[in-house]
Scaffold this motif. Structure first.
Motif, PDB file in Angstrom:
ATOM      1  N   TYR A  48       0.831  -1.209   0.000  1.00 58.63           N
ATOM      2  CA  TYR A  48       0.000   0.000   0.000  1.00 58.63           C
ATOM      3  C   TYR A  48       0.866   1.260   0.000  1.00 58.63           C
ATOM      4  N   ALA A  49       1.927   1.224   0.783  1.00 56.22           N
ATOM      5  CA  ALA A  49       2.819   2.386   0.849  1.00 56.22           C
ATOM      6  C   ALA A  49       3.445   2.661  -0.516  1.00 56.22           C
ATOM      7  N   ARG A  50       3.827   1.595  -1.203  1.00 58.19           N
ATOM      8  CA  ARG A  50       4.421   1.747  -2.527  1.00 58.19           C
ATOM      9  C   ARG A  50       3.385   2.287  -3.517  1.00 58.19           C
ATOM     10  N   GLY A  51       2.173   1.757  -3.473  1.00 60.70           N
ATOM     11  CA  GLY A  51       1.117   2.236  -4.355  1.00 60.70           C
ATOM     12  C   GLY A  51       0.806   3.705  -4.126  1.00 60.70           C
ATOM     13  N   ALA A  52       0.762   4.103  -2.846  1.00 64.09           N
ATOM     14  CA  ALA A  52       0.503   5.507  -2.515  1.00 64.09           C
ATOM     15  C   ALA A  52       1.642   6.404  -2.992  1.00 64.09           C
ATOM     16  N   GLN A  53       2.863   5.933  -2.803  1.00 64.59           N
ATOM     17  CA  GLN A  53       4.034   6.696  -3.238  1.00 64.59           C
ATOM     18  C   GLN A  53       4.001   6.934  -4.744  1.00 64.59           C
ATOM     19  N   LEU A  54       3.467   5.964  -5.482  1.00 64.11           N
ATOM     20  CA  LEU A  54       3.415   6.066  -6.938  1.00 64.11           C
ATOM     21  C   LEU A  54       2.179   6.809  -7.429  1.00 64.11           C
ATOM     22  N   GLY A  55       1.318   7.224  -6.502  1.00 64.62           N
ATOM     23  CA  GLY A  55       0.227   8.100  -6.894  1.00 64.62           C
ATOM     24  C   GLY A  55      -1.158   7.510  -6.962  1.00 64.62           C
ATOM     25  N   ASP A  56      -1.347   6.276  -6.479  1.00 62.65           N
ATOM     26  CA  ASP A  56      -2.686   5.699  -6.490  1.00 62.65           C
ATOM     27  C   ASP A  56      -3.425   6.089  -5.215  1.00 62.65           C
ATOM     28  N   PRO A  57      -4.477   6.899  -5.303  1.00 58.97           N
ATOM     29  CA  PRO A  57      -5.182   7.322  -4.088  1.00 58.97           C
ATOM     30  C   PRO A  57      -5.854   6.169  -3.351  1.00 58.97           C
ATOM     31  N   LEU A  58      -6.176   5.100  -4.072  1.00 59.08           N
ATOM     32  CA  LEU A  58      -6.807   3.950  -3.418  1.00 59.08           C
ATOM     33  C   LEU A  58      -5.862   3.280  -2.416  1.00 59.08           C
ATOM     34  N   ALA A  59      -4.566   3.370  -2.675  1.00 56.75           N
ATOM     35  CA  ALA A  59      -3.610   2.714  -1.788  1.00 56.75           C
ATOM     36  C   ALA A  59      -3.680   3.299  -0.387  1.00 56.75           C
ATOM     37  N   ALA A  60      -3.671   4.629  -0.291  1.00 58.11           N
ATOM     38  CA  ALA A  60      -3.753   5.274   1.024  1.00 58.11           C
ATOM     39  C   ALA A  60      -5.094   4.993   1.690  1.00 58.11           C
ATOM     40  N   GLN A  61      -6.153   4.997   0.899  1.00 62.41           N
ATOM     41  CA  GLN A  61      -7.477   4.705   1.443  1.00 62.41           C
ATOM     42  C   GLN A  61      -7.546   3.278   1.995  1.00 62.41           C
ATOM     43  N   ASP A  62      -6.992   2.323   1.225  1.00 62.11           N
ATOM     44  CA  ASP A  62      -7.036   0.934   1.668  1.00 62.11           C
ATOM     45  C   ASP A  62      -6.175   0.714   2.906  1.00 62.11           C
ATOM     46  N   ASN A  63      -5.053   1.407   2.962  1.00 67.74           N
ATOM     47  CA  ASN A  63      -4.199   1.278   4.139  1.00 67.74           C
ATOM     48  C   ASN A  63      -4.904   1.838   5.373  1.00 67.74           C
ATOM     49  N   ALA A  64      -5.607   2.960   5.207  1.00 68.73           N
ATOM     50  CA  ALA A  64      -6.370   3.532   6.320  1.00 68.73           C
ATOM     51  C   ALA A  64      -7.473   2.584   6.764  1.00 68.73           C
ATOM     52  N   ARG A  65      -8.120   1.952   5.799  1.00 71.36           N
ATOM     53  CA  ARG A  65      -9.173   0.986   6.131  1.00 71.36           C
ATOM     54  C   ARG A  65      -8.587  -0.237   6.830  1.00 71.36           C
ATOM     55  N   LEU A  66      -7.382  -0.624   6.424  1.00 67.66           N
ATOM     56  CA  LEU A  66      -6.711  -1.741   7.087  1.00 67.66           C
ATOM     57  C   LEU A  66      -6.419  -1.390   8.549  1.00 67.66           C
ATOM     58  N   GLN A  67      -5.973  -0.175   8.799  1.00 64.83           N
ATOM     59  CA  GLN A  67      -5.693   0.231  10.175  1.00 64.83           C
ATOM     60  C   GLN A  67      -6.965   0.207  11.021  1.00 64.83           C
ATOM     61  N   GLN A  68      -8.072   0.609  10.438  1.00 67.18           N
ATOM     62  CA  GLN A  68      -9.350   0.533  11.143  1.00 67.18           C
ATOM     63  C   GLN A  68      -9.717  -0.907  11.450  1.00 67.18           C
ATOM     64  N   ALA A  69      -9.480  -1.786  10.476  1.00 65.82           N
ATOM     65  CA  ALA A  69      -9.793  -3.204  10.682  1.00 65.82           C
ATOM     66  C   ALA A  69      -8.895  -3.799  11.769  1.00 65.82           C
ATOM     67  N   LEU A  70      -7.623  -3.384  11.785  1.00 61.42           N
ATOM     68  CA  LEU A  70      -6.717  -3.873  12.827  1.00 61.42           C
ATOM     69  C   LEU A  70      -7.169  -3.403  14.210  1.00 61.42           C
ATOM     70  N   ALA A  71      -7.669  -2.165  14.289  1.00 61.72           N
ATOM     71  CA  ALA A  71      -8.179  -1.658  15.567  1.00 61.72           C
ATOM     72  C   ALA A  71      -9.417  -2.445  16.001  1.00 61.72           C
ATOM     73  N   GLN A  72     -10.282  -2.747  15.039  1.00 61.16           N
ATOM     74  CA  GLN A  72     -11.466  -3.558  15.348  1.00 61.16           C
ATOM     75  C   GLN A  72     -11.054  -4.961  15.783  1.00 61.16           C
ATOM     76  N   GLN A  73     -10.029  -5.476  15.137  1.00 60.05           N
ATOM     77  CA  GLN A  73      -9.544  -6.809  15.473  1.00 60.05           C
ATOM     78  C   GLN A  73      -8.985  -6.836  16.901  1.00 60.05           C
ATOM     79  N   ALA A  74      -8.226  -5.790  17.246  1.00 63.84           N
ATOM     80  CA  ALA A  74      -7.666  -5.721  18.597  1.00 63.84           C
ATOM     81  C   ALA A  74      -8.751  -5.631  19.648  1.00 63.84           C
ATOM     82  N   ALA A  75      -9.785  -4.834  19.350  1.00 67.69           N
ATOM     83  CA  ALA A  75     -10.908  -4.721  20.284  1.00 67.69           C
ATOM     84  C   ALA A  75     -11.633  -6.051  20.427  1.00 67.69           C
ATOM     85  N   ALA A  76     -11.801  -6.753  19.315  1.00 65.22           N
ATOM     86  CA  ALA A  76     -12.485  -8.048  19.357  1.00 65.22           C
ATOM     87  C   ALA A  76     -11.649  -9.064  20.119  1.00 65.22           C
TER      88      ALA A  76
END
Length: 307
Positions: free
Chosen positions: A240-268
């Motif tokens: 995701y970091a590489r995709g974002a660095q190369l200019g794909d806006p979806l990469a940053a969005q997906d990485n942010a969504r992954l962080q949210q999922a990891l937070a949900q996972q930790a809570a669960a």
């Protein structure tokens, strides 16, 4: 003397009429030849180059007008009917209007692989997947060296829940991908495996794509999604970091969504959820990201449908 003058007058009038008639007939003949020339030139003015000019300019209504006029001028031209079908089905997204001209084109010339593929994709759009399998299989029979044909054959099989047949189609495509070894081929193959939720082969295909074309942002993003799907969170974050660095806006969005999922996972996890439930949180988010990414980045290359 009066009768003689009358006869001479009648003869002059008759001669004038004959001359007038002859002049008229010559004029009509000249006009007919001229019109035939115009009609001939009119018919011959329709060409694939003329149609493709509308494609290049993305003037799809213009392409529709051009191909319609072409079929009227030359109703026995398979090429004309093919362009009309493609205009409706591929560019204007009106598959119900595309089938008839595509079928007519193939009746006139059944040996055109792109035409069968276009018809197959149109059948997929109409959810006529069994017909799509038949049409795309015919395209593959005529041209077995076109990777996208196998990819869309897998889509048709998947639409019928024939999962093993879909995987077999992608396996055949993979053999071709190894021979061609082009980044786009590997990328499209990765998309095919991703649609079937096959993480491992999708990851392998995307990895080959980015190895061949390291600056392909979308491929890095899709790689991140399938790494995430397969449980490789660190690898996903790096992709995701590489995709974002190369200019794909979806990469940053997906990485942010992954962080949210990891937070949900930790809570669960704190609540005592089992590992299967924890993994499902990450996989569900990856699936949502995958659907967004492939919305406009699939296997279909519309130029593969042109005659």
């Amino acid at each position: 003397m009066g009768e003689e003058r009358t006869e001479r007058r009648r003869a002059a009038i008759l001669a004038a009429d004959v001359v007038g008639y002859g002049t008229l007939m010559r004029f009509i003949a000249i006009l007919a030849v001229t019109m035939l020339g115009v009609i001939s030139a009119y018919g011959e003015s329709y060409t694939a180059d003329g149609a493709n000019a509308y494609v290049r300019s993305q003037d799809y209504q213009g392409l529709l007008r051009y191909s319609t006029e072409w079929t009227n001028a030359d109703p026995d031209s398979a090429e004309a009917w093919s362009y009309l079908g493609v205009a409706y089905g591929i560019y204007l997204k009106q598959p119900d209007k595309a089938v008839a001209p595509m079928e007519r084109s193939l009746k006139l010339n059944p040996n055109q692989a792109p035409g069968w593929h276009a018809l197959g994709v149109t059948y997929i759009q109409l959810q006529r997947n069994a017909d799509a399998v038949g049409a795309i299989s015919k395209a593959i029979e005529l041209n077995p060296n076109q990777p996208n044909y196998y990819n869309n054959l897998a889509v048709a099989y998947a639409g019928m829940a024939r999962w093993q047949d879909a995987l077999n189609a992608l396996t055949d495509e993979e053999d071709l991908a190894e021979r061609l070894d082009a980044p786009t081929v590997w990328y499209n193959l990765g998309n095919g495996y991703a649609r079937l939720e096959q993480a491992a082969p999708a990851v392998a295909a995307y990895q080959r794509a980015v190895k061949l074309k390291p600056g392909w942002a979308q491929a890095w993003t899709n790689l991140g999604t399938m790494l995430q799907w397969g449980g490789n969170i660190q690898g996903a974050q790096q992709a995701y970091a590489r995709g974002a660095q190369l200019g794909d806006p979806l990469a940053a969005q997906d990485n942010a969504r992954l962080q949210q999922a990891l937070a949900q996972q930790a809570a669960a996890a704190k609540s005592g959820a089992n590992q299967s439930s924890l993994d499902a949180i990450i996989n569900r988010q990856a699936k949502e990201s995958l659907e967004i990414q492939l919305h406009n980045q699939g296997s279909l290359n519309i130029n593969d449908h042109l005659p």
